[in-house]
Structures are given as structure tokens and as C-alpha cells.
Motif scaffolding. Structure first.
Motif, PDB file in Angstrom:
ATOM      1  N   GLU A   1       0.845  -1.208   0.000  1.00  0.00           N
ATOM      2  CA  GLU A   1       0.000   0.000   0.000  1.00  0.00           C
ATOM      3  C   GLU A   1       0.870   1.243   0.000  1.00  0.00           C
ATOM      4  OE1 GLU A   1      -2.789   0.262   3.238  1.00  0.00           O
ATOM      5  OE2 GLU A   1      -2.979  -1.926   3.275  1.00  0.00           O
ATOM      6  N   VAL A   2       0.477   2.246  -0.780  1.00  0.00           N
ATOM      7  CA  VAL A   2       1.083   3.581  -0.671  1.00  0.00           C
ATOM      8  C   VAL A   2      -0.034   4.615  -0.742  1.00  0.00           C
ATOM      9  CG1 VAL A   2       3.381   3.027  -1.601  1.00  0.00           C
ATOM     10  CG2 VAL A   2       1.570   3.683  -3.160  1.00  0.00           C
ATOM     11  N   SER A   3       0.251   5.827  -0.196  1.00  0.00           N
ATOM     12  CA  SER A   3      -0.860   6.769  -0.050  1.00  0.00           C
ATOM     13  C   SER A   3      -0.870   7.910  -1.057  1.00  0.00           C
ATOM     14  CB  SER A   3      -0.837   7.342   1.371  1.00  0.00           C
ATOM     15  OG  SER A   3       0.364   8.063   1.530  1.00  0.00           O
ATOM     16  N   CYS A   4       0.183   8.017  -1.897  1.00  0.00           N
ATOM     17  CA  CYS A   4       0.175   9.085  -2.903  1.00  0.00           C
ATOM     18  C   CYS A   4       1.072   8.722  -4.086  1.00  0.00           C
ATOM     19  CB  CYS A   4       0.619  10.409  -2.283  1.00  0.00           C
ATOM     20  SG  CYS A   4       2.346  10.383  -1.792  1.00  0.00           S
ATOM     21  N   SER A   5       1.004   9.538  -5.126  1.00  0.00           N
ATOM     22  CA  SER A   5       1.754   9.266  -6.364  1.00  0.00           C
ATOM     23  C   SER A   5       3.256   9.246  -6.124  1.00  0.00           C
ATOM     24  CB  SER A   5       1.421  10.311  -7.421  1.00  0.00           C
ATOM     25  OG  SER A   5       0.083  10.163  -7.815  1.00  0.00           O
ATOM     26  N   ASN A   6       3.750  10.234  -5.368  1.00  0.00           N
ATOM     27  CA  ASN A   6       5.198  10.294  -5.131  1.00  0.00           C
ATOM     28  C   ASN A   6       5.698   9.070  -4.379  1.00  0.00           C
ATOM     29  OD1 ASN A   6       5.582  12.608  -6.529  1.00  0.00           O
ATOM     30  ND2 ASN A   6       5.382  13.960  -4.727  1.00  0.00           N
ATOM     31  N   GLU A   7       4.905   8.657  -3.409  1.00  0.00           N
ATOM     32  CA  GLU A   7       5.282   7.470  -2.637  1.00  0.00           C
ATOM     33  C   GLU A   7       5.301   6.244  -3.566  1.00  0.00           C
ATOM     34  OE1 GLU A   7       3.769   5.237   1.320  1.00  0.00           O
ATOM     35  OE2 GLU A   7       2.974   7.265   1.052  1.00  0.00           O
ATOM     36  N   ALA A   8       4.344   6.218  -4.502  1.00  0.00           N
ATOM     37  CA  ALA A   8       4.284   5.096  -5.449  1.00  0.00           C
ATOM     38  C   ALA A   8       5.553   5.047  -6.291  1.00  0.00           C
ATOM     39  CB  ALA A   8       3.067   5.255  -6.352  1.00  0.00           C
ATOM     40  N   LEU A   9       5.976   6.215  -6.811  1.00  0.00           N
ATOM     41  CA  LEU A   9       7.189   6.263  -7.643  1.00  0.00           C
ATOM     42  C   LEU A   9       8.416   5.832  -6.848  1.00  0.00           C
ATOM     43  CD1 LEU A   9       6.601   9.566  -9.647  1.00  0.00           C
ATOM     44  CD2 LEU A   9       6.653   7.237 -10.568  1.00  0.00           C
ATOM     45  N   GLN A  10       8.467   6.291  -5.605  1.00  0.00           N
ATOM     46  CA  GLN A  10       9.578   5.948  -4.730  1.00  0.00           C
ATOM     47  C   GLN A  10       9.633   4.434  -4.517  1.00  0.00           C
ATOM     48  OE1 GLN A  10      11.431   8.522  -4.121  1.00  0.00           O
ATOM     49  NE2 GLN A  10      12.963   7.162  -3.189  1.00  0.00           N
ATOM     50  N   LYS A  11       8.469   3.879  -4.214  1.00  0.00           N
ATOM     51  CA  LYS A  11       8.375   2.437  -3.926  1.00  0.00           C
ATOM     52  C   LYS A  11       8.810   1.601  -5.140  1.00  0.00           C
ATOM     53  CE  LYS A  11       6.806  -0.930  -1.283  1.00  0.00           C
ATOM     54  NZ  LYS A  11       7.332  -1.109   0.062  1.00  0.00           N
ATOM     55  N   LEU A  12       8.404   2.070  -6.332  1.00  0.00           N
ATOM     56  CA  LEU A  12       8.678   1.297  -7.552  1.00  0.00           C
ATOM     57  C   LEU A  12      10.170   1.229  -7.887  1.00  0.00           C
ATOM     58  CD1 LEU A  12       5.679   2.314  -9.816  1.00  0.00           C
ATOM     59  CD2 LEU A  12       6.192   0.024  -8.964  1.00  0.00           C
TER      60      LEU A  12
END
Ligand SMILES: [Fe+2]
Length: 335
Positions: A26-37
Motif C-alpha cells: 500500500e502507498v498513499s500518494c503518487s510520489n510514494e508510489a514512484l519511490q516504492k517502484l
């Protein structure tokens, strides 16, 4: 990977999909998603369209460009279905509307992942096919080049004066090429250019070629057509650079060769090197009209013509190679 700013929605989806055997993050925003990927490879992203900061719709093209093998399902409120359709046009694989029917979510996930797997298999198959075609093309090209090479050797073998000339010229040209530090691809071009340079002699009258006396201007002109004819013979099976090497291997550095159209540095470096290697081997071999020169004499001649007939840099390079300092068979006999 579930990307949603609302924690309850994330948890709901997480729980349902985990029950179905999927591993979720789970991630809570777009930036966090990019970071996670950057460190986590997701097969599928469930992306909320409306989020604070960068929206899901804005993130979608980035995901599609950066991770082409990753599937994306957009999540949106029923009232904003038009946004979901826009996202499908931008490359989203499906969309689900809030409030969710969890069974529909599962169906969408299954369908999208199945489609993704199929696409990956097709891509893998295409890549394998491409690889196979490339290998076979290379193989066919090698066979063609091999046949032309054999033709050159056969042509030379029937004449005691030229037997082995292309092979020796090739060795000399490669030594000069290494001495001037030619890059790998240019060395490869020079290798083929030097092996095939005289294939055009197939069109030269044997009587003229083996004439013991001095050639008339017309005979000389006739012999010299071999460079152009040779270029035409090798053209279908070698790259343009090799064709140029064959075409220009009798060009003089100062532009004073027969029917020359380019001069100096405009002559491809491979052709300038080959001209020296060719002349050096010719000088150190017996010819119908004169005996072979010694290594020393041939080197002096190369030096004398440096800057006029020959490229001075390539000429100096030859004189630094062990070839220029070796003692030829002829020298040995003389000693
Ligand atoms: Fe030649």
C-alpha cells in the motif's frame, strides 16, 4: 500495489486481494508510489484517480512509460466515470468505480493480470524470434563473405605472382590498424576490406595482369577498374564502410591517383591503410615485370611516398610495426 489516499479503501482492497492469494503493498500518494517502484516491482497498480498532490491520471503516463510491462487499474467515483475513460485512452488496462463491489475488483484484477501475462509471453516470443532472425542473418552473411573470400583466394592461386596477396595484405593492414588504434568496428571493416579488396580482378584481362613489361596507359587504366568492380561485387553482402574501403584502395593521399574524386582525409582511413598494406606486399613480392624488393627497400619507398601517394600517419604506423623490421624470405636469400 494499491495507491490511494484513503486508508480504509486501501485496507479493504488489501484484505480482499490478500484473501485471493495476491501479495499487496500500500502507498498513499503518487510520489510514494514512484519511490516504492524504485525497489519494488509490481505486476499491477490499482491507482486512485483523485488524490492530493499528483493525481492518478497524471501519474498514469509516467507509469506506462517507465514500466511498460506493468498493468494499471484506475479507481474512481461513479460520478467521474468520464475521467476513467480518459485514463483508458492514456493506456490504463481497466477501471473500477467506487463504492467497490469487491467481487468486481477481483474479476478486474484477474482479467488484467491474465492479459498482462499474455502480452509478456508475446513480447518474449517476439524477442526470441528477433534474436533467431538476427543470428541467421549473421550466419548467411558469414557464408556469403566466406564464398567471396574463397573466390579471391582461388583467383590468386592460379597466378604464382599474386598467390596469398590478399591474406598477407590483410595481415599488414590489421597491424597498421592496431598501430593507429582503430576502434573495434573499423578494424572489422578493414579486415573484410583487405581480404576482399582485389575481388574485382576477376574482370581484369589475365594477359594484361601478367604482362612482363611496362603497362601502356590504357592497360593501366584497364587494371585499375578492379577497385570499382570489386566494390560492386561486395556491396550486397558487406556494409557501406567496407564497400568504400574496396572502392578507394588505390586512391592517392594527394588526390593524384587515376580518376580520383576524393583526397586526403576524405578518403576513408581504412582505404588509406589498405593502400599502404597493398603496396607494401606488392613491393615485397615478385611481379612478372620485376623481382621482389627487400623489406628495407620497400620501407624506404613507403617513406618516400608518405604525404604524396600515402597517408603520412598510416605510413609512419607501418614503419613502427614488426612487419617493417622483419626479414623477408627474399632478404634471407640475399643475405
Ligand atoms: Fe588492388
Amino acid at each position: 500495489m494499491i495507491v490511494d489516499d484513503e486508508v480504509t479503501i486501501r485496507q479493504l482492497l488489501h484484505q480482499k486481494l490478500t484473501q485471493q492469494g495476491y501479495h499487496c503493498e500500500e502507498v498513499s500518494c503518487s510520489n510514494e508510489a514512484l519511490q516504492k517502484l524504485k525497489t519494488y516491482s509490481a505486476d499491477l497498480v490499482m491507482l486512485d484517480i483523485k488524490m492530493p498532490g499528483k493525481s492518478g491520471k497524471d501519474l498514469l503516463p509516467e507509469l506506462k512509460a517507465g514500466y511498460p510491462g506493468m498493468a494499471v487499474i484506475m479507481a474512481t467515483a461513479v460520478a467521474e466515470a468520464h475521467l476513467a475513460i480518459q485514463c483508458m485512452r492514456l493506456g490504463a488496462d481497466d477501471y473500477i468505480t467506487k463504492p467497490f463491489s469487491l467481487d468486481e475488483v477481483v474479476m478486474s484484477v484477474e482479467k488484467v493480470l491474465e492479459k498482462r501475462l499474455l502480452e509478456l509471453k508475446i513480447r518474449e516470443y517476439q524477442e526470441q524470434l528477433q534474436q533467431k532472425v538476427e543470428t541467421q542473418t549473421l550466419e548467411i552473411r558469414k557464408l556469403f563473405l566466406g564464398s567471396i573470400e574463397s573466390l579471391v583466394f582461388a583467383l590468386e592461386a592460379k597466378d604464382k605472382y599474386t598467390a596469398g596477396h590478399s591474406r598477407r595484405t590483410n595481415e599488414i593492414a590489421m597491424a597498421i590498424g592496431l598501430e593507429v588504434k582503430l576502434p573495434e568496428d573499423e578494424l572489422e571493416n578493414l579486415r573484410w576490406g583487405s581480404l576482399l579488396h582485389d575481388v574485382g580482378k576477376i574482370a581484369v584481362d589475365q594477359f594484361v595482369q601478367n604482362k612482363p613489361g611496362k603497362l601502356t596507359p590504357a592497360e593501366y587504366e584497364h587494371i585499375m577498374i578492379h577497385a570499382h568492380i570489386g566494390a560492386g561485387i561486395v556491396k550486397p553482402v558487406v556494409n557501406e564502410k567496407v564497400v568504400e574501403i574496396v572502392e578507394h584502395h588505390h586512391d592517392h593521399y594527394d588526390g593524384k591517383g587515376l580518376h580520383q574524386v576524393i583526397a586526403g582525409e576524405d578518403i576513408p582511413l581504412g582505404a588509406r591503410i589498405l593502400a599502404i598494406a597493398d603496396a607494401y606486399d606488392a613491393m615485397t613480392s615478385d611481379r612478372p615485370y620485376r623481382p621482389a624488393m627487400s623489406t628495407e627497400e620497400a620501407c624506404k619507398e613507403i617513406e618516400r611516398c608518405s604525404g604524396t601517394q600515402f597517408d603520412p600517419v598510416a605510413a609512419a604506423a607501418l614503419l613502427r610495426t614488426p612487419i617493417a623490421h622483419s626479414v623477408s624470405e627474399k632478404d634471407r636469400v640475399r643475405l
